[in-house]
Write an enzyme that holds these catalytic residues in place. Structure first.
Site, PDB file in Angstrom:
ATOM      1  N   HIS A 157      26.800  21.754 -27.949  1.00 48.83           N
ATOM      2  CA  HIS A 157      24.969  21.174 -28.498  1.00 48.83           C
ATOM      3  C   HIS A 157      23.683  21.363 -27.472  1.00 48.83           C
ATOM      4  O   HIS A 157      22.968  21.122 -27.499  1.00 48.83           O
ATOM      5  CB  HIS A 157      25.547  19.524 -27.624  1.00 48.83           C
ATOM      6  CG  HIS A 157      27.359  19.200 -28.541  1.00 48.83           C
ATOM      7  ND1 HIS A 157      25.811  17.224 -29.146  1.00 48.83           N
ATOM      8  CD2 HIS A 157      28.003  18.404 -28.436  1.00 48.83           C
ATOM      9  CE1 HIS A 157      26.932  17.035 -29.466  1.00 48.83           C
ATOM     10  NE2 HIS A 157      27.842  17.915 -29.458  1.00 48.83           N
ATOM     11  N   ASP A 365      16.065  23.611 -24.544  1.00 46.71           N
ATOM     12  CA  ASP A 365      17.413  23.030 -25.129  1.00 46.71           C
ATOM     13  C   ASP A 365      17.874  22.910 -26.743  1.00 46.71           C
ATOM     14  O   ASP A 365      17.489  23.661 -27.377  1.00 46.71           O
ATOM     15  CB  ASP A 365      16.371  21.028 -25.656  1.00 46.71           C
ATOM     16  CG  ASP A 365      16.440  20.409 -24.992  1.00 46.71           C
ATOM     17  OD1 ASP A 365      17.970  19.935 -25.274  1.00 46.71           O
ATOM     18  OD2 ASP A 365      15.868  19.038 -24.752  1.00 46.71           O
TER      19      ASP A 365
HETATM   20  C1  GDG Z   1      21.861  17.206 -25.302  1.00 46.05           C
HETATM   21  C2  GDG Z   1      21.745  19.016 -25.667  1.00 46.05           C
HETATM   22  C3  GDG Z   1      21.026  17.960 -27.741  1.00 46.05           C
HETATM   23  C4  GDG Z   1      16.948   8.666 -23.062  1.00 46.05           C
HETATM   24  N1  GDG Z   1      16.410   8.559 -21.886  1.00 46.05           N
HETATM   25  C5  GDG Z   1      16.363   7.287 -22.844  1.00 46.05           C
HETATM   26  C6  GDG Z   1      17.289   7.148 -23.959  1.00 46.05           C
HETATM   27  N2  GDG Z   1      17.268   8.190 -24.015  1.00 46.05           N
HETATM   28  C7  GDG Z   1      17.900   8.912 -25.034  1.00 46.05           C
HETATM   29  C8  GDG Z   1      16.747   9.871 -26.434  1.00 46.05           C
HETATM   30  C9  GDG Z   1      18.338  11.101 -26.864  1.00 46.05           C
HETATM   31  C10 GDG Z   1      19.156  10.993 -25.968  1.00 46.05           C
HETATM   32  O1  GDG Z   1      19.513  10.155 -25.047  1.00 46.05           O
HETATM   33  C11 GDG Z   1      19.168  12.685 -25.518  1.00 46.05           C
HETATM   34  O2  GDG Z   1      19.545  13.451 -26.219  1.00 46.05           O
HETATM   35  P1  GDG Z   1      18.181  14.517 -26.364  1.00 46.05           P
HETATM   36  O3  GDG Z   1      18.577  15.729 -27.558  1.00 46.05           O
HETATM   37  O4  GDG Z   1      16.739  14.462 -26.309  1.00 46.05           O
HETATM   38  O5  GDG Z   1      18.886  15.213 -24.584  1.00 46.05           O
HETATM   39  P2  GDG Z   1      20.102  15.695 -23.588  1.00 46.05           P
HETATM   40  O6  GDG Z   1      20.311  14.233 -23.244  1.00 46.05           O
HETATM   41  O7  GDG Z   1      20.229  16.524 -23.106  1.00 46.05           O
HETATM   42  O8  GDG Z   1      21.717  16.359 -25.169  1.00 46.05           O
HETATM   43  C12 GDG Z   1      20.494  18.297 -26.742  1.00 46.05           C
HETATM   44  C13 GDG Z   1      21.706  16.767 -27.535  1.00 46.05           C
HETATM   45  O9  GDG Z   1      22.538  16.917 -27.054  1.00 46.05           O
HETATM   46  C14 GDG Z   1      22.592  16.613 -29.183  1.00 46.05           C
HETATM   47  O10 GDG Z   1      23.122  17.166 -29.560  1.00 46.05           O
HETATM   48  O11 GDG Z   1      19.630  17.647 -28.221  1.00 46.05           O
HETATM   49  O12 GDG Z   1      19.468  19.145 -26.947  1.00 46.05           O
HETATM   50  O13 GDG Z   1      20.771  19.471 -24.144  1.00 46.05           O
HETATM   51  O14 GDG Z   1      18.821   9.933 -27.629  1.00 46.05           O
HETATM   52  O15 GDG Z   1      16.430   8.756 -26.939  1.00 46.05           O
HETATM   53  N3  GDG Z   1      18.129   6.122 -24.394  1.00 46.05           N
HETATM   54  C15 GDG Z   1      17.799   4.597 -23.472  1.00 46.05           C
HETATM   55  N4  GDG Z   1      17.383   5.123 -22.880  1.00 46.05           N
HETATM   56  C16 GDG Z   1      16.558   5.890 -21.790  1.00 46.05           C
HETATM   57  O16 GDG Z   1      15.862   5.757 -20.966  1.00 46.05           O
HETATM   58  N5  GDG Z   1      18.235   3.836 -24.607  1.00 46.05           N
END
Ligand code: GDG
Length: 461
Positions: A157, A365
């Site tokens: 990921h 990322d």
């Molecule tokens: C890893 C990789 C890759 C965030 N704050 C809240 C909340 N979120 C949700 C977002 C989004 C998710 O969490 C975060 O996903 P990301 O992809 O932006 O980042 P990582 O957590 O670092 O994820 C990344 C991912 O895995 C998938 O393969 O894309 O590169 O680092 O969905 O909306 N959700 C809620 N409250 C929050 O305060 N409900």
């Protein structure tokens, strides 16, 4: 249809996945439709005195969850240590934050062996075993040692670093050789895929058999790029559902003629948060007419608070937002609203829709799903603008965003200004193109693509 066995560090709460959204839902749906097992750590830490610790099995319809307990030592060495103080910073190009200790590596191997011990008796001969993320790089190697011959796939990921960065960690060769024990290895971007290929060539002397396969110890390893995505329709529906508090705030801003920039991230040093705040400050310096007319809302969800580097970044952000507010705030305008709490998913979707710029500037990322969620949430008639780091995996595809260098505060400030002043027809064109892209690479395409690669491999064997 072959049974699917998903393995990840943590198991999603299968009783709650309909509310939590995101990736867990897609994986759980896939498990439900074909029947399957999800194996991972239960999140608890037992003291050694409570050993022996047995995996716990729960059944939800056709899906079984098997959770593996870890000891405090496992947690310190495998989870906080090797996974989050070595691999996480290393794979995000932060060599300065890597804290390598031999005990961490030993704990990492021990827990991967523990996972393999729990998995082995559960497996049926034609299962597809799909392993997720950097916590479990050596799992296929451990399964092979135990005589398992099921098809195994691995999806990373997070980014896969360039060979010279990877070579900075002791035992890097062992890590990659263990990874190559999987039958299918998937990455988020072509850059990551190319990095594995270059490592294989430069450090292991393995040339590619063709553009996606390599031969390793008399086996064929399939490698590919499977960009992860979101359930677009579900997110659109959520963004269209009114959330009262957000609507009231939006009306107030409309009356005052104010715009909002939004950032949403786990509070992680990879997300580029301090420079993001500095870029907003620079916007107010460079364009004085933006003062009192635009605010930044930054939601930074607490995460991994037991790792020192995370406490440091938290303190830095609190100081920075206080400094910017002290410098620019007026009695009826607060430039930075910084929220260090988790926000409900429905509120997030509504906030994205109510914000004129989505500001997503990670230093590195794997993909970044927030960028895709921001696009999905927009009103197609009057959409906002995505300002996106070139070092997010998402930037490989989302080319109609305003792409920025997250290390260049002036560049980000200028792009913020451009986004905030962009004409509606240009915003509409960019939005339509971005929507097409996030639909093409959505959660289902990712799931189906990876599973097809695993099944193909099985057919070829
Ligand atoms: C890893 C990789 C890759 C965030 N704050 C809240 C909340 N979120 C949700 C977002 C989004 C998710 O969490 C975060 O996903 P990301 O992809 O932006 O980042 P990582 O957590 O670092 O994820 C990344 C991912 O895995 C998938 O393969 O894309 O590169 O680092 O969905 O909306 N959700 C809620 N409250 C929050 O305060 N409900």
């Amino acid at each position: 249809m072959r049974r699917l066995v998903v393995v990840s560090n943590r198991v999603a709460d299968l009783s709650k996945t309909t509310q939590s959204g995101g990736l867990a839902v897609g994986l759980a749906d896939s498990l439900k439709s074909r029947g399957g097992v999800w194996v991972g750590w239960d999140g608890a830490r037992a003291s050694d005195a409570e050993a022996p610790l047995e995996p716990r099995t729960q059944t939800f319809g056709d899906v079984t969850s098997v959770t593996i307990p870890l000891t405090e030592e496992d947690y310190q060495e495998y989870y906080l240590g090797f996974s989050n103080s070595v691999l996480w910073p290393l794979f995000h190009y932060r060599l300065d934050l890597v804290e390598y200790r031999t005990a961490f590596m030993e704990g990492y191997r021990r827990v991967n062996a523990k996972f393999a011990d729990a998995l082995t008796p559960l497996l049926r001969p034609d299962d597809l075993v799909w392993v997720h993320d950097y916590h479990l790089l050596p799992l296929a190697a451990e399964l092979r040692k135990r005589g398992c011959r099921q098809r195994t796939g691995f999806f990373l990921h997070i980014p896969f670093p360039s060979p010279d960065i990877l070579a900075a960690v002791p035992r890097h060769r062992w890590l990659v050789e263990s990874l190559l024990e999987f039958d299918v290895i998937g990455f988020q971007t072509h850059t990551d895929l190319g990095n594995l290929h270059r490592y294989a060539e430069d450090h292991l002397g393995i040339a590619l058999a063709d553009e996606s396969t390599l031969r390793f110890r008399d086996r064929t390893v399939v490698t590919g790029c499977f960009p992860i995505g979101i359930d677009v329709d579900a997110f659109v529906a959520m963004a269209e559902t009114p959330v009262e508090a957000v609507q009231i705030e939006q009306m107030r801003r409309k009356i005052l003629g104010r715009k909002q920039i939004i950032g949403v991230d786990r509070l992680d040093y990879t997300k580029g948060l301090p420079d993001r705040l500095r870029a907003f400050e620079r916007l107010l310096e460079l364009y004085p007419d933006m003062r009192k007319t635009v605010a930044l809302m930054q939601i930074a969800t607490p995460t991994r608070q037991d790792v020192d580097a995370y406490a440091e970044i938290r303190a830095e952000l609190e100081a920075l937002s206080g400094k910017i507010n002290g410098r620019f705030a007026d009695f009826n305008w607060t430039p930075v609203r910084y929220i260090h709490r988790a926000v409900p998913r429905e509120a997030l979707a509504a906030l994205f829709r109510a914000s004129q710029v989505g500001f997503v500037t990670p230093l590195r990322d794997g993909m970044n799903l927030v960028a895709k969620e921001y696009v999905a949430a927009q009103d197609p008639d009057d959409p906002g603008v995505l300002v996106l780091s070139k070092f997010a995996g998402a930037a490989e595809d989302l080319r109609e965003a305003l792409i920025v260098n997250p290390y260049d505060v002036d560049d980000m400030a200028r792009s913020l200004h451009r986004g905030l002043t962009m004409a509606r027809d240009e915003r509409q064109e960019r939005q339509a193109a971005l929507m097409r892209r996030i639909r093409r690479h959505d959660a289902k395409a990712w799931l189906d693509g990876f599973l097809a690669a695993m099944e193909d491999d099985a057919a070829a064997a």
